[in-house]
Scaffold this motif. Sequence first.
Motif, PDB file in Angstrom:
ATOM      1  N   LYS A 346      22.996  88.188 -29.349  1.00 19.52           N
ATOM      2  CA  LYS A 346      22.904  86.768 -28.987  1.00 19.52           C
ATOM      3  C   LYS A 346      24.322  86.222 -28.922  1.00 19.52           C
ATOM      4  O   LYS A 346      25.071  86.322 -29.904  1.00 19.52           O
ATOM      5  CB  LYS A 346      22.081  85.971 -30.003  1.00 19.52           C
ATOM      6  CG  LYS A 346      21.982  84.479 -29.618  1.00 19.52           C
ATOM      7  CD  LYS A 346      21.341  83.645 -30.704  1.00 19.52           C
ATOM      8  CE  LYS A 346      21.353  82.165 -30.289  1.00 19.52           C
ATOM      9  NZ  LYS A 346      20.937  81.266 -31.381  1.00 19.52           N
ATOM     10  N   ASP A 347      24.671  85.706 -27.748  1.00 22.46           N
ATOM     11  CA  ASP A 347      26.003  85.132 -27.533  1.00 22.46           C
ATOM     12  C   ASP A 347      27.112  86.103 -27.930  1.00 22.46           C
ATOM     13  O   ASP A 347      28.120  85.727 -28.535  1.00 22.46           O
ATOM     14  CB  ASP A 347      26.148  83.818 -28.301  1.00 22.46           C
ATOM     15  CG  ASP A 347      25.205  82.745 -27.789  1.00 22.46           C
ATOM     16  OD1 ASP A 347      24.854  82.803 -26.588  1.00 22.46           O
ATOM     17  OD2 ASP A 347      24.802  81.869 -28.577  1.00 22.46           O
ATOM     18  N   GLY A 348      26.939  87.410 -27.594  1.00 29.52           N
ATOM     19  CA  GLY A 348      27.976  88.406 -27.805  1.00 29.52           C
ATOM     20  C   GLY A 348      27.999  89.052 -29.162  1.00 29.52           C
ATOM     21  O   GLY A 348      28.798  89.961 -29.396  1.00 29.52           O
ATOM     22  N   SER A 349      27.145  88.645 -30.088  1.00 31.36           N
ATOM     23  CA  SER A 349      27.092  89.236 -31.429  1.00 31.36           C
ATOM     24  C   SER A 349      25.721  89.849 -31.673  1.00 31.36           C
ATOM     25  O   SER A 349      24.724  89.445 -31.039  1.00 31.36           O
ATOM     26  CB  SER A 349      27.380  88.187 -32.507  1.00 31.36           C
ATOM     27  OG  SER A 349      28.670  87.629 -32.317  1.00 31.36           O
ATOM     28  N   VAL A 350      25.677  90.821 -32.591  1.00 26.74           N
ATOM     29  CA  VAL A 350      24.406  91.466 -32.902  1.00 26.74           C
ATOM     30  C   VAL A 350      23.418  90.410 -33.381  1.00 26.74           C
ATOM     31  O   VAL A 350      23.741  89.555 -34.225  1.00 26.74           O
ATOM     32  CB  VAL A 350      24.590  92.562 -33.976  1.00 26.74           C
ATOM     33  CG1 VAL A 350      23.242  93.163 -34.377  1.00 26.74           C
ATOM     34  CG2 VAL A 350      25.508  93.650 -33.457  1.00 26.74           C
ATOM     35  N   LEU A 351      22.213  90.467 -32.823  1.00 29.31           N
ATOM     36  CA  LEU A 351      21.197  89.458 -33.149  1.00 29.31           C
ATOM     37  C   LEU A 351      20.797  89.562 -34.625  1.00 29.31           C
ATOM     38  O   LEU A 351      20.458  90.652 -35.123  1.00 29.31           O
ATOM     39  CB  LEU A 351      19.972  89.673 -32.258  1.00 29.31           C
ATOM     40  CG  LEU A 351      18.793  88.726 -32.490  1.00 29.31           C
ATOM     41  CD1 LEU A 351      19.189  87.283 -32.139  1.00 29.31           C
ATOM     42  CD2 LEU A 351      17.590  89.159 -31.663  1.00 29.31           C
ATOM     43  N   ALA A 352      20.836  88.413 -35.315  1.00 25.18           N
ATOM     44  CA  ALA A 352      20.398  88.367 -36.711  1.00 25.18           C
ATOM     45  C   ALA A 352      18.872  88.315 -36.744  1.00 25.18           C
ATOM     46  O   ALA A 352      18.246  87.430 -36.140  1.00 25.18           O
ATOM     47  CB  ALA A 352      20.999  87.149 -37.403  1.00 25.18           C
ATOM     48  N   VAL A 397      19.078  87.115 -20.678  1.00 30.61           N
ATOM     49  CA  VAL A 397      18.379  85.876 -20.319  1.00 30.61           C
ATOM     50  C   VAL A 397      19.064  84.740 -21.057  1.00 30.61           C
ATOM     51  O   VAL A 397      19.327  84.839 -22.262  1.00 30.61           O
ATOM     52  CB  VAL A 397      16.885  85.930 -20.705  1.00 30.61           C
ATOM     53  CG1 VAL A 397      16.250  84.537 -20.574  1.00 30.61           C
ATOM     54  CG2 VAL A 397      16.136  86.906 -19.839  1.00 30.61           C
ATOM     55  N   ASP A 398      19.372  83.651 -20.299  1.00 31.87           N
ATOM     56  CA  ASP A 398      19.916  82.444 -20.925  1.00 31.87           C
ATOM     57  C   ASP A 398      18.752  81.535 -21.291  1.00 31.87           C
ATOM     58  O   ASP A 398      18.015  81.059 -20.415  1.00 31.87           O
ATOM     59  CB  ASP A 398      20.865  81.720 -19.976  1.00 31.87           C
ATOM     60  CG  ASP A 398      22.167  82.482 -19.788  1.00 31.87           C
ATOM     61  OD1 ASP A 398      22.610  83.125 -20.754  1.00 31.87           O
ATOM     62  OD2 ASP A 398      22.741  82.446 -18.680  1.00 31.87           O
ATOM     63  N   VAL A 399      18.584  81.312 -22.587  1.00 28.86           N
ATOM     64  CA  VAL A 399      17.449  80.525 -23.092  1.00 28.86           C
ATOM     65  C   VAL A 399      17.922  79.111 -23.411  1.00 28.86           C
ATOM     66  O   VAL A 399      18.918  78.927 -24.129  1.00 28.86           O
ATOM     67  CB  VAL A 399      16.840  81.181 -24.344  1.00 28.86           C
ATOM     68  CG1 VAL A 399      15.720  80.307 -24.916  1.00 28.86           C
ATOM     69  CG2 VAL A 399      16.312  82.569 -23.999  1.00 28.86           C
ATOM     70  N   ALA A 400      17.209  78.135 -22.855  1.00 27.63           N
ATOM     71  CA  ALA A 400      17.481  76.721 -23.151  1.00 27.63           C
ATOM     72  C   ALA A 400      16.205  76.092 -23.701  1.00 27.63           C
ATOM     73  O   ALA A 400      15.112  76.326 -23.172  1.00 27.63           O
ATOM     74  CB  ALA A 400      17.945  75.988 -21.909  1.00 27.63           C
ATOM     75  N   VAL A 401      16.328  75.302 -24.771  1.00 36.27           N
ATOM     76  CA  VAL A 401      15.204  74.574 -25.367  1.00 36.27           C
ATOM     77  C   VAL A 401      15.428  73.091 -25.059  1.00 36.27           C
ATOM     78  O   VAL A 401      16.405  72.504 -25.514  1.00 36.27           O
ATOM     79  CB  VAL A 401      15.124  74.816 -26.883  1.00 36.27           C
ATOM     80  CG1 VAL A 401      13.931  74.070 -27.479  1.00 36.27           C
ATOM     81  CG2 VAL A 401      15.027  76.308 -27.177  1.00 36.27           C
ATOM     82  N   GLN A 402      14.528  72.499 -24.279  1.00 36.51           N
ATOM     83  CA  GLN A 402      14.770  71.150 -23.781  1.00 36.51           C
ATOM     84  C   GLN A 402      13.575  70.242 -24.041  1.00 36.51           C
ATOM     85  O   GLN A 402      12.430  70.664 -24.008  1.00 36.51           O
ATOM     86  CB  GLN A 402      15.029  71.183 -22.274  1.00 36.51           C
ATOM     87  CG  GLN A 402      16.319  71.887 -21.896  1.00 36.51           C
ATOM     88  CD  GLN A 402      16.579  71.825 -20.411  1.00 36.51           C
ATOM     89  OE1 GLN A 402      15.792  71.222 -19.688  1.00 36.51           O
ATOM     90  NE2 GLN A 402      17.647  72.425 -19.960  1.00 36.51           N
TER      91      GLN A 402
END
Length: 617
Positions: A346-352, A397-402
Amino acid sequence: MNHASGLPKPTVRFIRDGLLITEGVTTTRRGSTLTIDDVQNSDAGRYLCVAENVGGATTSSVDVAVARSGVPRIVRTHRAQPHVTAEQVALQVGVGQAMVDRGMRVTMNAAATGTPTPTLSWYRNGKQLRNNSRYEVGSDGSLLIRKVNRRDEGTFEVRAVNSVGRDSDTIGIWFAERPLLSRREGADSVSPIPTSDRIFYPGQSAEVVRGRTVSFVAGASGRPTPHVSWRLPSKRLLRAGQSHGRVSVADNGDLQITNAQPKDSGRYIVYARNVAGTDRVLKRQKTQLTVYDTPRLTTRMTDSVLVDLAATMPSIDNSLIVKPGARVRMGCASDGFPAPDITFEKDGSVLAVGGRTQIANRDSGGQQVIIFDIKPTDEGRYRCLAANRAGFDSSFVDVAVQEGARIVRQMGAIFGNQKSVRVQRGEQFQMTCNATGGSDLTVQWLRYGQIVGNTGRVRQGNGVLRFDRVEGDDSGGYTCVARDGAGQDEDSIELTLGEMPRIEASRQGPLQRPLPASDMSYSAGQTAEVVEGQTCTVALPISGDPRPTVEWTLPNGTVLERGESKGRVTVRDDGSLRIEAVRFGDSGSYRATVSSVMGTDSVDTPVKVVGKSVNEK
């Protein structure tokens, strides 16, 4: 010559076979001499010299033999000398070079013909060899080396000499060396494996990517030059100079595999042989080739998105817009050799992972990220990465919460981040404004604060503003406004009219008029017939908005822009082409190309160079 003394002075005569010899006899104060010119076989016999006076006589004699062939000749053999591994070997002069083993008893035999019988002697490095603890020169002309060693490697010379002349020849001896392969044990471990062609050595574990060329360098040494062969994983044996499909062995023994495939993986055994022995890289030394497949995603992130609440599904530029509280699943699957490892970022780092974010297997293969009760803090770029030692493949995938209306600012939606767009007058054109929001979402286009109304040429609906035919008064600023009960979003773009670039060329054939002697000017598109030595100018009248760029492509492929020159050829700032002191080699087609954001136009101008007339010369 015969010298006789006495008182009175004696008389000297020469006699052969009882006959007095008178020819060839000369007498001086020193004595008498008999000379025989051009000796023949008939001149052989016993010759007497008689000296006498009143006091008595005395005689002397000599036997003369005439030889048939006097020059020595060494007897030579031209049979090749084999390599002998026994304790001793006999070599005959004429074999040239012979190979021996250390410690052998080596005899070099020589014979010669000639009259008188020649004397045979042996030399090394210009020095005559005599009997000692290591060498023995036989009465028959042979040379014995009792126990040959490295110091004896080289050339031995035998000389045959008699009173008539001489002859000589050589024997070279040298030691065989067992073959030795160039080996490097262990794995050539590089991660990720380079995608370039690779070179390895026997004993290495080689790893390459499918489709590359892989080479194994045998590097065999030895005397005589070893014969190299390779046993493939299929048990097929290939010798130097042979090939099988994509696998070949060069004359120097190097193995090459082109367009390597996973089926080429396996163990390769190399042998180097000569008369002195064999060297090979054994199975336990593992000349092992492994051909990897680069990972390839068979299911990408955008193919696997599942959302259990209303949302905008992935669209242009891999965007996913969801409402708060939704459960989102997105993942990927891949193939490759060896099987790739799948990780998520996520955003270049390993997903937590933990809490609302989990990773699970997909029923159809691969893995997926599951986000429960998604929140604005979960926004970001989610990437699936499949990797092995051969490389990697990924998707995101770019995820946006709106909440509330929002314009999607992606390529294709109001042209991404563009703030202006240029359109050809008279063309059909449309602008699209994508937005998200509640069920009461509305999207409208405004101009100068007013909603753009539907007319015969212009109409809008569902965020799309369409022009059936763009005209001059359509230029200006346009604003897209998205509204729902939760809020409003807007974005603007400037519409500008432009013109396609065009060359106002004369697209006619050559001018039908006599060629003048002065310099010539033509218009692009005409056939320019120019006399050798003239200066030729080709005008390029152009139009377009914005101002087009100009390029001229010469017959040899050279491209010149405004203000550039190549030898005698120049493109002026006004776009015209000028060729000074035209030569026959300048003949050909010259292409002018004009370009701008609105498009491109081009025209060819043939140039034909003709010779000068007789009067001009």
